[in-house]
Structure formats: C-alpha cells, structure tokens
Design a protein around this motif. Structure first.
Motif, PDB file in Angstrom:
ATOM      1  N   LEU A 144      41.437  34.115  37.537  1.00  0.00           N
ATOM      2  CA  LEU A 144      41.551  35.406  38.204  1.00  0.00           C
ATOM      3  C   LEU A 144      41.089  35.438  39.656  1.00  0.00           C
ATOM      4  N   PHE A 153      28.585  38.932  35.998  1.00  0.00           N
ATOM      5  CA  PHE A 153      28.451  37.759  35.119  1.00  0.00           C
ATOM      6  C   PHE A 153      26.985  37.419  34.844  1.00  0.00           C
ATOM      7  N   TYR A 164      36.447  32.170  35.499  1.00  0.00           N
ATOM      8  CA  TYR A 164      36.940  33.145  36.484  1.00  0.00           C
ATOM      9  C   TYR A 164      37.445  32.449  37.749  1.00  0.00           C
TER      10      TYR A 164
HETATM   11  C1  1PZ Z   1      32.584  39.580  29.073  1.00  0.00           C
HETATM   12  C2  1PZ Z   1      32.580  39.450  30.508  1.00  0.00           C
HETATM   13  C3  1PZ Z   1      33.656  40.129  31.184  1.00  0.00           C
HETATM   14  C4  1PZ Z   1      34.118  39.372  32.358  1.00  0.00           C
HETATM   15  C5  1PZ Z   1      35.482  39.756  32.790  1.00  0.00           C
HETATM   16  C6  1PZ Z   1      36.042  38.804  33.790  1.00  0.00           C
HETATM   17  C7  1PZ Z   1      37.058  39.402  34.676  1.00  0.00           C
HETATM   18  C8  1PZ Z   1      36.485  39.953  35.933  1.00  0.00           C
HETATM   19  C9  1PZ Z   1      37.477  40.796  36.631  1.00  0.00           C
HETATM   20  C10 1PZ Z   1      36.891  41.682  37.664  1.00  0.00           C
HETATM   21  C11 1PZ Z   1      37.886  42.600  38.279  1.00  0.00           C
HETATM   22  C12 1PZ Z   1      37.655  44.050  38.006  1.00  0.00           C
HETATM   23  C13 1PZ Z   1      38.004  44.975  39.085  1.00  0.00           C
HETATM   24  C14 1PZ Z   1      39.441  45.289  39.272  1.00  0.00           C
HETATM   25  C15 1PZ Z   1      40.234  44.520  39.945  1.00  0.00           C
HETATM   26  C16 1PZ Z   1      41.660  44.846  40.261  1.00  0.00           C
HETATM   27  O1  1PZ Z   1      41.775  44.935  41.649  1.00  0.00           O
HETATM   28  C17 1PZ Z   1      42.554  43.751  39.734  1.00  0.00           C
HETATM   29  C18 1PZ Z   1      43.945  43.759  40.325  1.00  0.00           C
HETATM   30  O2  1PZ Z   1      44.605  44.953  40.020  1.00  0.00           O
HETATM   31  P1  1PZ Z   1      45.325  45.770  41.203  1.00  0.00           P
HETATM   32  O3  1PZ Z   1      44.255  46.136  42.192  1.00  0.00           O
HETATM   33  O4  1PZ Z   1      46.346  44.849  41.787  1.00  0.00           O
HETATM   34  O5  1PZ Z   1      45.934  46.971  40.524  1.00  0.00           O
HETATM   35  N1  1PZ Z   1      42.610  43.871  38.294  1.00  0.00           N
HETATM   36  C19 1PZ Z   1      42.630  42.817  37.478  1.00  0.00           C
HETATM   37  O6  1PZ Z   1      42.647  41.688  37.902  1.00  0.00           O
HETATM   38  C20 1PZ Z   1      42.628  43.072  35.988  1.00  0.00           C
HETATM   39  C21 1PZ Z   1      41.285  42.711  35.427  1.00  0.00           C
HETATM   40  C22 1PZ Z   1      41.174  42.991  33.977  1.00  0.00           C
HETATM   41  C23 1PZ Z   1      39.912  42.403  33.442  1.00  0.00           C
HETATM   42  C24 1PZ Z   1      39.771  42.582  32.000  1.00  0.00           C
HETATM   43  C25 1PZ Z   1      38.648  41.802  31.464  1.00  0.00           C
HETATM   44  C26 1PZ Z   1      38.429  42.052  30.031  1.00  0.00           C
HETATM   45  C27 1PZ Z   1      37.381  41.182  29.520  1.00  0.00           C
HETATM   46  C28 1PZ Z   1      37.223  41.177  28.075  1.00  0.00           C
HETATM   47  C29 1PZ Z   1      35.872  40.739  27.699  1.00  0.00           C
HETATM   48  C30 1PZ Z   1      35.759  39.907  26.539  1.00  0.00           C
END
Ligand code: 1PZ
Length: 211
Positions: A143, A159, A139
């Motif tokens: 990200l 996490f 991370y």
């Molecule tokens: C299995 C463990 C999962 C850990 C996932 C690691 C990613 C952590 C991300 C935490 C962010 C979640 C809150 C939302 C944030 C949003 O502000 C941002 C930007 O979007 P905007 O505000 O500009 O519209 N969103 C993102 O960065 C997209 C995050 C998608 C994460 C998907 C994770 C899927 C994990 C799959 C697990 C295997």
C-alpha cells in the motif's frame, strides 16, 4: 459486532467470494472487509482514520450493489464490464466519476495485498516477532507506494500501537495459537486467489492505476 469478530468469519466470506467460474462476488468481498474493519475497531481508536476510509469505500460499493443498477455489480467482473462499457470510470484523472466502483474497489484490492503479506508473515512468525514490524514491512511492500507521505507517517504511528503477537492471536478469536496458525494456512490461499483474479482482471483492462 466487534465482540463477535472471529478470523473464521473472514475466512468464510473470502471462501464465498468465488463463484463456480471464478468470478468474485462483490457482496462477500465487502462482507469480508466489514469483518476486518470490526476487527480493526476492536484494536483501538488509533486505527479509526483507517477504518473510516475503509468503511466509506465499503459503503460506496454497497450502494452500487443495492442501487437500481445493482445486478451489474454482482461480481467484480460484471462491474468492470458495466462501468467501462458505459464510460462510468475516470481513467486518467478524476473528473465526473470520482467514486466509480472500479476505482473504489481498487483501493480495497491494494489493501488486500497488504493483508495477504501481513497474515503470511504472522503465520510464519516466531515468539519474538513484532507485529508492528511485520505490519509495516507488509505495508511498505504494498500500500505504501500508493500513499502520500502524510498518510505513510500516520500509518507508521498507528502500527506502533498494535498489540503484541500473543494479544494479536487472542483477538483473532479462533482458538489456540496453533489453531490460529492452521486457520491462517487455510485462509491465505483463498485470499491470494481472490487477489490474483482481481489483479489479472484489472491488469487486462488497464485499470491498475485508476486515479
Ligand atoms: C491491524 C492493523 C491495521 C493496519 C492497516 C494497514 C493499512 C494502512 C492504511 C492507511 C491508510 C488509511 C487512510 C486512507 C487513505 C486513503 O487515502 C487511501 C486511498 O484512497 P483515496 O484517497 O484514493 O480515495 N485508501 C486506501 O488505501 C484504502 C485503505 C484501506 C485499509 C483497510 C485496512 C483494513 C485492515 C484490516 C485489519 C486486519
């Protein structure tokens, strides 16, 4: 859906993502993400703020794909061309197109880099490796640089709730540890290729910093 999750389904979707001429099909890209979200949901409610955001982004892209201009959203390449040609993207600050396909997919694209790093570190991990450490290292290297402090904090808390390595291999539901590792070895080059093609396309069109 959660009980039918298997790492194999994720692999299948990312395999189907690439067309013969290396374009990325939006349909399979979002199906791959849907699988990942169902996986994340099976890990517990600490992750729901993450999956909610992912689901809303998947939904935005699906609405474009199913909408009246859906044919333009068949591939990431055609989407980028269509939205840029028709000035449907806010390029420097959020304005009349706050939820363009381009900016929405960029968020998932950045998360795909996290996934790539995390799965690679899982694949090469040893018995005593900690999933929470692997996850936060991945991370921080991806990200995190796009997230404000408050989200980074919340992500850090989530996490810590990750299951340990053994349990993690179990929920991936793809056989023995060795089989999971083999499958990860097959999945990663596909994920990397999809990532790289998208990255190059976005770089070429100067879209990597869309607000
Ligand atoms: C299995 C463990 C999962 C850990 C996932 C690691 C990613 C952590 C991300 C935490 C962010 C979640 C809150 C939302 C944030 C949003 O502000 C941002 C930007 O979007 P905007 O505000 O500009 O519209 N969103 C993102 O960065 C997209 C995050 C998608 C994460 C998907 C994770 C899927 C994990 C799959 C697990 C295997």
């Amino acid at each position: 859906m959660a009980d039918s999750f298997s790492l194999r389904n994720v692999l299948e979707n990312f395999k189907s993502c690439l067309s013969d001429n290396k374009e990325v099909y939006v349909k399979y890209y979002i199906s791959g993400w849907r699988e990942l979200v169902s996986f994340m949901n099976s890990l517990g409610s600490v992750f729901s703020f993450i999956s909610k955001d992912a689901v809303s982004k998947i939904q935005i892209l699906e609405n474009f794909l199913m909408g009246e201009n859906g044919t333009h959203y068949l591939t990431v390449q055609s989407m980028v061309k269509y939205e840029l040609d028709n000035e449907l993207v806010d390029l420097t600050k959020r304005g009349s197109h706050p939820e363009s396909g381009c900016r929405t997919l960029l968020r998932l694209h950045r998360a795909l880099r996290w996934l790539q790093l995390f799965l690679e570190s899982l694949r090469t991990s040893t018995e005593d490796s900690k999933t929470s450490v692997m996850c936060s290292e991945a991370y921080n290297a991806s990200l995190a640089q796009h997230h404000p402090w408050i989200i980074r904090k919340a992500a850090g808390v989530a996490f810590c709730a990750l299951p340990g390595r053994d349990a993690f291999f179990e929920v991936m539901n793809a056989g023995s540890h060795q089989e999971v590792i083999t499958l990860l070895g097959e999945a990663l080059p596909l994920i990397s290729e999809v990532y790289q093609i998208t990255e190059d396309l976005y770089a070429k069109n100067k879209l990597l910093d869309l607000p």
